[in-house]
Design a protein around this motif. Structure first.
Motif, PDB file in Angstrom:
ATOM      1  N   GLY A 276     -17.640  -9.003  56.616  1.00  0.00           N
ATOM      2  CA  GLY A 276     -16.469  -9.817  56.875  1.00  0.00           C
ATOM      3  C   GLY A 276     -16.188 -10.766  55.737  1.00  0.00           C
ATOM      4  O   GLY A 276     -17.090 -11.083  54.946  1.00  0.00           O
ATOM      5  N   ILE A 277     -14.950 -11.200  55.650  1.00  0.00           N
ATOM      6  CA  ILE A 277     -14.551 -12.219  54.685  1.00  0.00           C
ATOM      7  C   ILE A 277     -13.761 -13.277  55.444  1.00  0.00           C
ATOM      8  O   ILE A 277     -12.819 -12.949  56.169  1.00  0.00           O
ATOM      9  N   VAL A 278     -14.177 -14.539  55.287  1.00  0.00           N
ATOM     10  CA  VAL A 278     -13.528 -15.665  55.956  1.00  0.00           C
ATOM     11  C   VAL A 278     -13.074 -16.670  54.906  1.00  0.00           C
ATOM     12  O   VAL A 278     -13.745 -16.878  53.895  1.00  0.00           O
ATOM     13  N   LEU A 279     -11.919 -17.261  55.153  1.00  0.00           N
ATOM     14  CA  LEU A 279     -11.358 -18.212  54.200  1.00  0.00           C
ATOM     15  C   LEU A 279     -10.755 -19.403  54.930  1.00  0.00           C
ATOM     16  O   LEU A 279     -10.128 -19.236  55.979  1.00  0.00           O
ATOM     17  N   CYS A 280     -10.966 -20.585  54.381  1.00  0.00           N
ATOM     18  CA  CYS A 280     -10.267 -21.789  54.819  1.00  0.00           C
ATOM     19  C   CYS A 280      -9.975 -22.599  53.568  1.00  0.00           C
ATOM     20  O   CYS A 280     -10.181 -22.108  52.456  1.00  0.00           O
TER      21      CYS A 280
ATOM     22  N   GLY B 270     -12.771 -20.466  49.468  1.00  0.00           N
ATOM     23  CA  GLY B 270     -11.895 -21.608  49.685  1.00  0.00           C
ATOM     24  C   GLY B 270     -10.534 -21.404  49.053  1.00  0.00           C
ATOM     25  O   GLY B 270     -10.426 -21.264  47.836  1.00  0.00           O
ATOM     26  N   GLY B 271      -9.502 -21.392  49.861  1.00  0.00           N
ATOM     27  CA  GLY B 271      -8.150 -21.144  49.395  1.00  0.00           C
ATOM     28  C   GLY B 271      -7.572 -22.250  48.538  1.00  0.00           C
ATOM     29  O   GLY B 271      -6.688 -22.008  47.725  1.00  0.00           O
ATOM     30  N   ARG B 272      -8.066 -23.454  48.690  1.00  0.00           N
ATOM     31  CA  ARG B 272      -7.532 -24.583  47.919  1.00  0.00           C
ATOM     32  C   ARG B 272      -8.391 -24.907  46.699  1.00  0.00           C
ATOM     33  O   ARG B 272      -8.033 -25.788  45.918  1.00  0.00           O
ATOM     34  N   VAL B 273      -9.510 -24.197  46.555  1.00  0.00           N
ATOM     35  CA  VAL B 273     -10.433 -24.510  45.455  1.00  0.00           C
ATOM     36  C   VAL B 273     -10.774 -23.309  44.580  1.00  0.00           C
ATOM     37  O   VAL B 273     -11.376 -23.475  43.522  1.00  0.00           O
ATOM     38  N   THR B 274     -10.412 -22.126  44.996  1.00  0.00           N
ATOM     39  CA  THR B 274     -10.719 -20.914  44.233  1.00  0.00           C
ATOM     40  C   THR B 274      -9.418 -20.231  43.836  1.00  0.00           C
ATOM     41  O   THR B 274      -8.597 -19.907  44.695  1.00  0.00           O
TER      42      THR B 274
END
Length: 150
Positions: free
Chosen positions: A62-66, A108-112
């Motif tokens: 799985g891949i999870v992102l926030c 991390g969507g806001r850091v990567t």
């Protein structure tokens, strides 16, 4: 390989980029469990959906992102059988698979950025677990789930 992916509102754009990277692999099939817009959702709910597929065997990984990847990785790691690794570079992604047999990748969507995220995902998908002495360590990690604290 079956991959289930999900993000909260803070990482929808990065999730879409990651899905494009996953489609580069002819043997990878992607299931997206949301969210699909910018309206606020709770990342533990997304982690639960992704991890349910991993635990049940519907997904191999799985891949999870926030926004930062922190909250969703913590939530994922509360689910028995999950070994989620928050990776911000290729080396960590490789080692999370080789030595820890991570079955969930967190980003991390806001850091990567899109470029680095793509390289992280490619490395994570291509890397297999080494086993050997690392298998014993992973077994010890998983045994911690069954311990009663206090």
């Amino acid at each position: 390989m079956n991959i289930t992916i999900g993000s909260d509102h803070g990482a929808v754009d990065l999730k879409e980029e990651v899905k494009m990277v996953l489609h580069e692999f002819s043997d990878v099939h992607v299931k997206d469990v949301g969210t699909f817009g910018k309206e606020a959702v709770d990342y533990p709910d997304i982690a639960e959906k992704v991890c349910a597929d991993v635990i049940s065997g519907k997904a191999d990984r799985g891949i999870v992102l926030c926004g930062t990847g922190l909250g969703i990785s913590i939530a994922a790691n509360k689910i028995k059988g999950i070994r989620a690794a928050l990776c911000a570079d290729v080396y960590t992604a490789i080692m999370s698979r080789k030595h820890n047999d991570a079955n969930v990748l967190a980003l991390g969507g806001r850091v990567t950025g899109f470029g680095p995220a793509g390289e992280i995902v490619r490395a994570w998908i291509r890397t297999e677990f080494e086993g050997g002495r690392h298998a014993r360590r992973v077994e010890k990690i998983m045994a911690l789930e069954d311990q009663k604290n206090g």
